[in-house]
Structure formats: C-alpha cells, structure tokens
Design a protein around this motif. Structure first.
Motif, mmCIF file in Angstrom:
data_model
loop_
_atom_site.group_PDB
_atom_site.id
_atom_site.type_symbol
_atom_site.label_atom_id
_atom_site.label_comp_id
_atom_site.label_asym_id
_atom_site.label_seq_id
_atom_site.Cartn_x
_atom_site.Cartn_y
_atom_site.Cartn_z
ATOM 1 N N ARG A 68 0.767 -1.215 -0.183
ATOM 2 C CA ARG A 68 -0.089 -0.267 -0.296
ATOM 3 C C ARG A 68 0.739 1.394 -0.379
ATOM 4 O O ARG A 68 0.218 2.497 -0.634
ATOM 5 N N LEU A 69 2.199 1.260 0.535
ATOM 6 C CA LEU A 69 3.192 2.211 0.448
ATOM 7 C C LEU A 69 3.090 3.103 -0.563
ATOM 8 O O LEU A 69 4.034 3.920 -0.953
ATOM 9 N N PHE A 70 3.172 2.129 -2.021
ATOM 10 C CA PHE A 70 4.055 2.148 -3.306
ATOM 11 C C PHE A 70 2.902 2.678 -3.898
ATOM 12 O O PHE A 70 2.876 2.808 -5.360
ATOM 13 N N LEU A 71 1.302 2.555 -3.502
ATOM 14 C CA LEU A 71 0.851 2.886 -4.326
ATOM 15 C C LEU A 71 -0.133 4.725 -3.760
ATOM 16 O O LEU A 71 -0.019 4.550 -2.701
ATOM 17 N N SER A 72 -1.052 5.515 -4.675
ATOM 18 C CA SER A 72 -1.081 6.066 -4.277
ATOM 19 C C SER A 72 -2.533 5.942 -3.263
ATOM 20 O O SER A 72 -3.245 5.311 -3.325
ATOM 21 N N SER A 73 -2.569 6.600 -2.234
ATOM 22 C CA SER A 73 -3.818 6.741 -1.691
ATOM 23 C C SER A 73 -5.571 6.124 -2.504
ATOM 24 O O SER A 73 -6.224 5.764 -1.764
ATOM 25 N N ARG A 74 -6.234 6.084 -3.505
ATOM 26 C CA ARG A 74 -6.876 6.759 -4.284
ATOM 27 C C ARG A 74 -6.788 5.082 -4.438
ATOM 28 O O ARG A 74 -8.009 4.214 -5.333
ATOM 29 N N ALA A 125 -3.997 -2.208 -3.036
ATOM 30 C CA ALA A 125 -3.170 -2.581 -2.608
ATOM 31 C C ALA A 125 -2.805 -4.045 -2.455
ATOM 32 O O ALA A 125 -2.200 -4.451 -3.062
ATOM 33 N N TYR A 126 -3.161 -5.213 -1.923
ATOM 34 C CA TYR A 126 -2.587 -6.750 -1.911
ATOM 35 C C TYR A 126 -4.576 -7.358 -3.202
ATOM 36 O O TYR A 126 -3.995 -8.385 -2.384
ATOM 37 N N ALA A 127 -4.925 -6.860 -3.937
ATOM 38 C CA ALA A 127 -5.432 -7.352 -4.725
ATOM 39 C C ALA A 127 -4.582 -7.919 -5.881
ATOM 40 O O ALA A 127 -3.479 -6.828 -6.101
ATOM 41 N N ASP A 128 -4.788 -8.804 -6.124
ATOM 42 C CA ASP A 128 -3.554 -9.051 -7.278
ATOM 43 C C ASP A 128 -4.205 -9.273 -8.822
ATOM 44 O O ASP A 128 -4.159 -9.979 -9.333
#
Length: 226
Positions: free
Chosen positions: A47-53, A58-61
């Motif tokens: 999740r830290l490597f993705l934007s807030s939106r 984040a953990y979807a494949d």
C-alpha cells in the motif's frame, strides 16, 4: 508527483492484514513456494507504493497504475520473477526500471545489495522516499538509460528488468556474473510477451521461457521531464 503527498506512516488496518494473508495464500496456490520470497512480500507493505486512491486494492492480485504512465506489477508476477531469480543473501542485484520501488524493496529483503535504475526523476524520488520510510539501507538508485544498466557496479549476480524489451539487451547480459541469472520480459509493446530467464554458466548463456506476461515497454534514454 501526486503520490508523494500520501502518508508513509501508520499501522496496517485489520482489512490490510486479512487482504495480505489472502494474497499470500493465492501466491502459494499460483505455485510460489520459496518461503523467503513469500516472507519478503509479506514484509513489504504494498500500500505504501500506491496512491491513496488505489490503496484499497493494495493487496489485490492485479497491476496498478502509477505516475509517468507506468505500473506496479501484479503481486503474482513480482513473486514469480523474484522466485526465478533465486536471490541469495550475498548477491548483488541490478534492477532496471525502479518504478514505484516495490520490486526493489522486495529484493532488498533478500539480497546484500540492490542497484536500481530509473529513467524518470519523479519516480526515483518517490521510490527513495519509500526506501527511507522502510529503512532499507541496501538499495542504491540512479537516473539512467536502462539499456545501459550500471556498468560501474557490474558484474551482478542477478538482474531483473521490469519493462519489456523487443530484444534482449546484450549490454545487460554482459553485466551478468558467471553463474548469474537475469529475468526479463521480451516482446513488442501492446502484445503478449515472453518472460525469459537467462542463466550464465561456463561462459555460455542459457535461455528458458517462464510464462506469458504484459509489461510496459522498455524505452531508451532518460526522460527530459518528470
């Protein structure tokens, strides 16, 4: 960069923990068996490597968009590529295409040193912020042409390329140490590509195919802006 405004701190939510556990189970079901690889992925908060939106997924494949028209790869592909590299604690690894920094962060949990090259300055800064937040001190970054690799630090025990080249760059193969392994997607942009594993042994380079993939294209040069 818009994403750089996102928070880098905060504990994972219960939903994050459940989604991560489900992701690890899915990686196992998809054939990823290396416990060190699974542990590295479990230990790096995607999740830290993705934007807030995009953090809810984040953990979807699935692959997710980041800035500069790039993507953060699907976790299954990250795990498969990392497992194919067979990174050991004493290895020095070259990554071509830093992007968000997620793949390099996973590799940093496994290798002695990770050298990662990015053509976009904003992505390099974004990734460095994440490495610092995670206290990953064994990652070195630079702006450069990925086709050139990082010759000053060669040879590398492992090389991973996170964009598709139409042909395997000989300049990168030349930076692979004896006994080294390189994993790279090969094929034209917009088509199904071949994820290729190269192994240097006894002065020869052996090639094998791993699976079909779709990556953004590998581009010559350094971006003038961004």
């Amino acid at each position: 960069m818009t994403d750089s405004e996102d928070h880098l701190d905060g504990e994972p939510t219960e939903a994050d923990r459940i989604a991560l556990a489900e992701l690890i189970l899915k990686l196992r079901a998809n054939g990823v068996r290396d416990r060190r690889v699974l542990g590295a992925i479990e230990g790096i908060p995607r999740r830290l490597f993705l934007s807030s939106r995009h953090q809810a997924l984040a953990y979807a494949d699935r692959a997710m968009p980041i800035d500069c028209g790039q993507t953060i790869s699907q976790p299954t592909i990250v795990a498969m590529m990392t497992e194919a590299l067979d990174v050991q604690p004493h290895h020095r690894v070259l990554e071509v295409g830093t992007g968000s920094g997620y793949q390099a962060a996973v590799l940093a949990r496994l290798a002695r040193e990770v050298y990662t090259v990015e053509r976009y300055r904003s992505l390099k800064r974004y990734a460095e912020d994440r490495f610092n937040a995670l206290k990953l001190e064994n990652v070195e970054t630079r702006i450069g042409d990925g086709f050139e690799g990082w010759p000053e630090q060669a040879p590398f025990d492992r090389i991973v390329v996170t964009a598709a080249a139409e042909e395997i760059p000989e300049s990168l193969v030349a930076q692979l140490a004896e006994g080294g392994v390189m994993v790279i997607p090969v094929g034209a942009s917009g088509t199904v590509q071949d994820l290729v594993k190269l192994t240097r042994a006894n002065g020869q380079v052996e090639r094998s195919s791993l699976c079909a993939v779709r990556f953004v294209p590998m581009v010559h040069g350094v971006a003038e802006r961004l």
